[in-house]
Design a protein around this motif. Sequence first.
Motif, PDB file in Angstrom:
ATOM      1  N   ASN A  53       0.829  -1.217   0.000  1.00 15.46           N
ATOM      2  CA  ASN A  53       0.000   0.000   0.000  1.00 15.46           C
ATOM      3  C   ASN A  53       0.861   1.264   0.000  1.00 15.46           C
ATOM      4  OD1 ASN A  53       1.021   0.074   2.555  1.00 15.46           O
ATOM      5  ND2 ASN A  53      -0.954   0.110   3.632  1.00 15.46           N
ATOM      6  N   GLY A  54       2.188   1.093  -0.118  1.00 18.22           N
ATOM      7  CA  GLY A  54       3.090   2.244  -0.199  1.00 18.22           C
ATOM      8  C   GLY A  54       3.638   2.693   1.148  1.00 18.22           C
ATOM      9  N   GLU A  55       3.107   2.131   2.239  1.00 21.26           N
ATOM     10  CA  GLU A  55       3.591   2.512   3.570  1.00 21.26           C
ATOM     11  C   GLU A  55       4.971   1.902   3.836  1.00 21.26           C
ATOM     12  OE1 GLU A  55       2.313   4.338   6.171  1.00 21.26           O
ATOM     13  OE2 GLU A  55       0.533   4.897   5.023  1.00 21.26           O
ATOM     14  N   THR A  56       5.789   2.629   4.587  1.00 22.84           N
ATOM     15  CA  THR A  56       7.072   2.085   5.046  1.00 22.84           C
ATOM     16  C   THR A  56       7.069   2.039   6.571  1.00 22.84           C
ATOM     17  OG1 THR A  56       8.271   2.976   3.149  1.00 22.84           O
ATOM     18  CG2 THR A  56       9.576   2.446   5.089  1.00 22.84           C
ATOM     19  N   ILE A  57       7.440   0.881   7.110  1.00 19.97           N
ATOM     20  CA  ILE A  57       7.525   0.707   8.558  1.00 19.97           C
ATOM     21  C   ILE A  57       8.982   0.384   8.889  1.00 19.97           C
ATOM     22  CG2 ILE A  57       6.670  -0.592  10.570  1.00 19.97           C
ATOM     23  CD1 ILE A  57       4.429   0.804   8.992  1.00 19.97           C
ATOM     24  N   THR A  58       9.553   1.110   9.832  1.00 26.21           N
ATOM     25  CA  THR A  58      10.953   0.855  10.190  1.00 26.21           C
ATOM     26  C   THR A  58      11.065   0.239  11.579  1.00 26.21           C
ATOM     27  OG1 THR A  58      11.277   3.053  11.122  1.00 26.21           O
ATOM     28  CG2 THR A  58      11.769   2.794   8.775  1.00 26.21           C
ATOM     29  N   GLY A  59      12.224  -0.366  11.834  1.00 29.79           N
ATOM     30  CA  GLY A  59      12.524  -0.921  13.148  1.00 29.79           C
ATOM     31  C   GLY A  59      14.024  -1.039  13.299  1.00 29.79           C
ATOM     32  N   ASN A  60      14.461  -1.309  14.517  1.00 34.14           N
ATOM     33  CA  ASN A  60      15.886  -1.456  14.773  1.00 34.14           C
ATOM     34  C   ASN A  60      16.080  -2.422  15.935  1.00 34.14           C
ATOM     35  OD1 ASN A  60      15.053   0.205  16.890  1.00 34.14           O
ATOM     36  ND2 ASN A  60      15.547   2.022  15.693  1.00 34.14           N
ATOM     37  N   ASN A  61      17.334  -2.858  16.139  1.00 35.64           N
ATOM     38  CA  ASN A  61      17.519  -3.841  17.207  1.00 35.64           C
ATOM     39  C   ASN A  61      17.342  -3.191  18.579  1.00 35.64           C
ATOM     40  OD1 ASN A  61      20.005  -2.651  16.361  1.00 35.64           O
ATOM     41  ND2 ASN A  61      21.195  -4.222  17.382  1.00 35.64           N
ATOM     42  N   GLN A  62      16.705  -3.961  19.457  1.00 34.51           N
ATOM     43  CA  GLN A  62      16.382  -3.524  20.812  1.00 34.51           C
ATOM     44  C   GLN A  62      16.988  -4.545  21.766  1.00 34.51           C
ATOM     45  OE1 GLN A  62      14.576  -0.642  21.563  1.00 34.51           O
ATOM     46  NE2 GLN A  62      14.771  -0.200  19.369  1.00 34.51           N
ATOM     47  N   GLU A  63      18.122  -4.180  22.351  1.00 31.61           N
ATOM     48  CA  GLU A  63      18.835  -5.132  23.204  1.00 31.61           C
ATOM     49  C   GLU A  63      18.327  -5.085  24.637  1.00 31.61           C
ATOM     50  OE1 GLU A  63      23.044  -4.475  22.478  1.00 31.61           O
ATOM     51  OE2 GLU A  63      22.876  -5.405  20.490  1.00 31.61           O
ATOM     52  N   ASN A  64      18.783  -6.082  25.418  1.00 26.44           N
ATOM     53  CA  ASN A  64      18.331  -6.216  26.798  1.00 26.44           C
ATOM     54  C   ASN A  64      19.499  -6.741  27.630  1.00 26.44           C
ATOM     55  OD1 ASN A  64      16.965  -7.614  29.173  1.00 26.44           O
ATOM     56  ND2 ASN A  64      15.222  -6.699  28.136  1.00 26.44           N
ATOM     57  N   ALA A  65      19.580  -6.323  28.883  1.00 28.84           N
ATOM     58  CA  ALA A  65      20.644  -6.801  29.776  1.00 28.84           C
ATOM     59  C   ALA A  65      20.594  -8.324  29.888  1.00 28.84           C
ATOM     60  CB  ALA A  65      20.506  -6.159  31.142  1.00 28.84           C
ATOM     61  N   ALA A  66      19.396  -8.885  29.826  1.00 36.69           N
ATOM     62  CA  ALA A  66      19.258 -10.344  29.703  1.00 36.69           C
ATOM     63  C   ALA A  66      19.277 -10.627  28.201  1.00 36.69           C
ATOM     64  CB  ALA A  66      17.958 -10.809  30.335  1.00 36.69           C
ATOM     65  N   TYR A  67      20.448 -10.884  27.656  1.00 38.42           N
ATOM     66  CA  TYR A  67      20.677 -10.845  26.202  1.00 38.42           C
ATOM     67  C   TYR A  67      19.599 -11.484  25.319  1.00 38.42           C
ATOM     68  CZ  TYR A  67      25.483  -9.188  27.109  1.00 38.42           C
ATOM     69  OH  TYR A  67      26.586  -8.472  27.496  1.00 38.42           O
ATOM     70  N   PRO A  68      19.136 -12.708  25.635  1.00 38.39           N
ATOM     71  CA  PRO A  68      18.173 -13.339  24.701  1.00 38.39           C
ATOM     72  C   PRO A  68      16.832 -12.609  24.625  1.00 38.39           C
ATOM     73  CG  PRO A  68      19.119 -14.957  26.226  1.00 38.39           C
ATOM     74  CD  PRO A  68      19.484 -13.607  26.742  1.00 38.39           C
ATOM     75  N   SER A  69      16.588 -11.700  25.569  1.00 39.16           N
ATOM     76  CA  SER A  69      15.320 -10.963  25.518  1.00 39.16           C
ATOM     77  C   SER A  69      15.343  -9.839  24.479  1.00 39.16           C
ATOM     78  CB  SER A  69      14.985 -10.370  26.891  1.00 39.16           C
ATOM     79  OG  SER A  69      14.852 -11.399  27.824  1.00 39.16           O
ATOM     80  N   GLY A  70      16.498  -9.543  23.929  1.00 36.87           N
ATOM     81  CA  GLY A  70      16.572  -8.522  22.888  1.00 36.87           C
ATOM     82  C   GLY A  70      15.973  -9.032  21.584  1.00 36.87           C
ATOM     83  N   LEU A  71      15.777  -8.117  20.646  1.00 31.84           N
ATOM     84  CA  LEU A  71      15.201  -8.515  19.352  1.00 31.84           C
ATOM     85  C   LEU A  71      15.925  -7.798  18.210  1.00 31.84           C
ATOM     86  CD1 LEU A  71      12.907 -10.468  18.599  1.00 31.84           C
ATOM     87  CD2 LEU A  71      11.404  -8.488  18.379  1.00 31.84           C
ATOM     88  N   CYS A  72      16.078  -8.510  17.098  1.00 32.99           N
ATOM     89  CA  CYS A  72      16.751  -7.956  15.916  1.00 32.99           C
ATOM     90  C   CYS A  72      15.858  -6.940  15.197  1.00 32.99           C
ATOM     91  CB  CYS A  72      17.068  -9.064  14.917  1.00 32.99           C
ATOM     92  SG  CYS A  72      18.277 -10.249  15.465  1.00 32.99           S
ATOM     93  N   ALA A  73      16.532  -6.083  14.435  1.00 27.03           N
ATOM     94  CA  ALA A  73      15.857  -5.041  13.677  1.00 27.03           C
ATOM     95  C   ALA A  73      14.812  -5.590  12.708  1.00 27.03           C
ATOM     96  CB  ALA A  73      16.898  -4.244  12.895  1.00 27.03           C
ATOM     97  N   GLU A  74      15.164  -6.673  12.028  1.00 26.69           N
ATOM     98  CA  GLU A  74      14.264  -7.207  10.997  1.00 26.69           C
ATOM     99  C   GLU A  74      12.935  -7.634  11.608  1.00 26.69           C
ATOM    100  OE1 GLU A  74      17.400  -7.875  11.528  1.00 26.69           O
ATOM    101  OE2 GLU A  74      18.464  -8.528   9.718  1.00 26.69           O
ATOM    102  N   ARG A  75      13.025  -8.298  12.790  1.00 27.54           N
ATOM    103  CA  ARG A  75      11.777  -8.763  13.406  1.00 27.54           C
ATOM    104  C   ARG A  75      10.998  -7.605  14.010  1.00 27.54           C
ATOM    105  NH1 ARG A  75      13.818 -13.546  16.946  1.00 27.54           N
ATOM    106  NH2 ARG A  75      15.829 -12.669  16.372  1.00 27.54           N
ATOM    107  N   VAL A  76      11.692  -6.635  14.587  1.00 26.88           N
ATOM    108  CA  VAL A  76      10.974  -5.465  15.123  1.00 26.88           C
ATOM    109  C   VAL A  76      10.177  -4.806  13.993  1.00 26.88           C
ATOM    110  CG1 VAL A  76      11.255  -3.149  16.099  1.00 26.88           C
ATOM    111  CG2 VAL A  76      12.570  -5.063  17.034  1.00 26.88           C
ATOM    112  N   ALA A  77      10.820  -4.593  12.849  1.00 21.04           N
ATOM    113  CA  ALA A  77      10.162  -3.892  11.727  1.00 21.04           C
ATOM    114  C   ALA A  77       9.046  -4.737  11.103  1.00 21.04           C
ATOM    115  CB  ALA A  77      11.207  -3.531  10.664  1.00 21.04           C
TER     116      ALA A  77
END
Length: 160
Positions: A53-77
């Motif tokens: 539909n022409g929309e662009t959605i962005t995201g970026n990596n979101q880290e966490n002190a408990a490392y596995p709880s962070g998420l990569c940019a691709e999945r956030v977006a």
Amino acid sequence: MEIYNLTTKILVYSIDEYSQDIKKLIEDAKLAAKRAYAPYSGFRVGAAVLLSNGETITGNNQENAAYPSGLCAERVAMLAANSLYPDIPVEAIAIAAYSGDDYTSMPCYPCGSCRQTLLEIENRFDKPFKIIMYGKDKIYEVASIQELLPLSFGKDFLDK
Ligand code: THU
């Protein structure tokens, strides 16, 4: 014994070869990388998803002190795009990474978990989308996640 050789088709671009729309998508991914929350790795990744539909959605990596709880940019977006627009297929995703004080020279490839998520989204909409991996020196593009995740486990295995 038989041997099956699998091949991956990667299109290698320079930025000047892209249309204005894709240049903008790459720029959006680069800007998103700078907004990442990556205090532990210092490796900042941005992703920009272009919807049909022409929309662009962005995201970026979101880290966490408990490392596995962070998420990569691709999945956030991608997951944000799907949650906002559950019925709109994806046309393309651009990925860029910023490390030290500059963007990486070589493209940043999605990790295994992100590849599996991208596969689910391609299957969900039954439509392949481009994956554009930005590097300052070269940009890699594949036409479908199938190129990056051969012999994948997808919904076909679960169809009754
Ligand atoms: N990362 C991404 O966001 N995307 C990728 O494609 C590769 C890795 C993140 C995860 C973690 O926050 C940091 O980069 C270092 O692995």
